[in-house]
Design an enzyme around this catalytic site. Sequence first.
Site, short mmCIF file in Angstrom:
data_model
loop_
_atom_site.label_atom_id
_atom_site.label_comp_id
_atom_site.label_asym_id
_atom_site.label_seq_id
_atom_site.Cartn_x
_atom_site.Cartn_y
_atom_site.Cartn_z
N ASN A 83 0.85 -1.16 0.10
CA ASN A 83 -0.15 0.13 -0.19
C ASN A 83 0.92 1.30 -0.18
O ASN A 83 1.94 1.28 -0.60
CB ASN A 83 -0.84 0.07 1.31
CG ASN A 83 -2.39 0.49 0.84
OD1 ASN A 83 -2.43 1.80 0.22
ND2 ASN A 83 -3.48 -0.24 1.00
N ARG A 84 0.39 2.26 0.52
CA ARG A 84 1.01 3.65 0.41
C ARG A 84 1.70 3.88 1.56
O ARG A 84 1.12 4.07 2.74
CB ARG A 84 -0.01 4.57 -0.05
CG ARG A 84 -0.69 4.28 -1.47
CD ARG A 84 -1.90 5.15 -1.67
NE ARG A 84 -2.12 4.85 -3.20
CZ ARG A 84 -3.30 3.99 -3.49
NH1 ARG A 84 -3.78 3.46 -2.68
NH2 ARG A 84 -3.67 3.85 -4.82
N HIS A 113 3.54 0.20 -2.45
CA HIS A 113 3.76 -1.39 -2.94
C HIS A 113 5.35 -1.20 -2.81
O HIS A 113 5.80 -2.36 -3.69
CB HIS A 113 3.46 -1.83 -3.98
CG HIS A 113 1.85 -1.98 -3.96
ND1 HIS A 113 0.82 -2.20 -2.65
CD2 HIS A 113 0.79 -2.10 -5.00
CE1 HIS A 113 -0.26 -2.26 -2.99
NE2 HIS A 113 -0.43 -1.97 -4.35
N HIS A 187 -1.22 -9.91 -3.88
CA HIS A 187 -1.90 -8.98 -4.69
C HIS A 187 -2.73 -9.55 -5.87
O HIS A 187 -2.53 -9.08 -6.83
CB HIS A 187 -1.00 -7.65 -5.16
CG HIS A 187 -1.85 -6.59 -5.44
ND1 HIS A 187 -2.42 -6.23 -6.47
CD2 HIS A 187 -1.80 -5.27 -4.87
CE1 HIS A 187 -3.00 -5.07 -6.61
NE2 HIS A 187 -2.57 -4.51 -5.64
N GLU A 325 -6.62 -7.54 -0.25
CA GLU A 325 -5.22 -7.77 0.15
C GLU A 325 -5.54 -7.33 1.85
O GLU A 325 -5.61 -6.66 2.42
CB GLU A 325 -4.57 -6.57 -0.24
CG GLU A 325 -4.48 -6.45 -1.99
CD GLU A 325 -4.29 -5.00 -2.30
OE1 GLU A 325 -3.11 -4.32 -2.08
OE2 GLU A 325 -5.05 -4.45 -3.32
#
Length: 360
Positions: A83-84, A113, A187, A325
């Site tokens: 994720n971020r 990612h 993912h 996820e």
Amino acid sequence: MSKIKITKDTFTEDEKLKEIKLYTLENENGIKVAITNYGGIIQKLIVPDSYANKEDIVLGYSNYEQYQKDKNYFGALIGRFANRIAEGRFELEGQHYQVQTNEEVAASKNCLHGGEKGFNSVIWKAEIRKNNNNKFLSLSYLSEDGEEGFPGNLEVNVNYILKNDNTLRIEYSAKTDKTTVLNLTQHSYFNLKGHGEGKITDHNLVINADRFTPVNQFMIPTGEIKDLSDTPFDFRKGAEIGSRIEADNEQLKIGGGYDHNWVLNKEENELSFAAKLIDSFSGRVMEVWTTEPGLQFYSGNVIDTANLSVKENQNYQKRGALCLETQHFPDSPNHEHFPSTVLKAGEEFNSVTELRFATI
């Protein structure tokens, strides 16, 4: 008891990359999962439906060369941080870190990612191992100190274990020699009708969560942990994905659909029920169980395969598949009240996610 079969094949014609292989695990019920040690990618996942028809239910490509150009993270292992991370910045033990940014959202850049070269685009060491006389695939990778800007030499191991009860179990473990941050996930993009077989908006989804983490215009959590009652994010009793995806809701507009983290109902790190996906057409059912505290549901709002040849020359379209996820929360290093993603030297990270398949 029947044993799990594992076969190994080449996955590229490049003689310099002979170590890239495709491993296919098969159980006694006809479930097959093909995994390449490039990116730890689940390349195929073949599952019978209610009528014993077998279909590949994940999006992907036929060879390494196509995956090398992929921008969707089809089927990949994600790390060092799934994720971020906002602007790729965080503070750890009083030291400021700037990691690689690789996503532009509005006027900001995020580390997405793991950066430009995440775990999805490295070659993992692969071994076929045995447990209780059943074979499984074990992948390992050493992420060196400073890779993409992250601190610490990180040793990561991921086991893919297919069982005869139609469970695909994914075990993650990691150790570091220096305090770092870590968030690992898988993912895969799922369409229970079959990859390329229309949209997933008619799938029914259950998510075991009372709350979610809203995001700002940069797709970064605001820090709020919000009750999802009376919102399009309430999947506790199950809902057709397309029934509210176009609702007049600010969060849906920011994400272009669902692309958010749900705060799972659970006790600590127990292996517990997270989500159930049902396709009434095929009768396929997939349950997600995890030790992780969060679940990122992404409704495939942007699927870009331009100039790439996908499996069986199918047509992959917007919302033609979805991701579930299992993870820690996005941007966790910058939110002290989120479950910690800090891993210290001498500690071991362990996590389990199970995909359990059945039919109606």
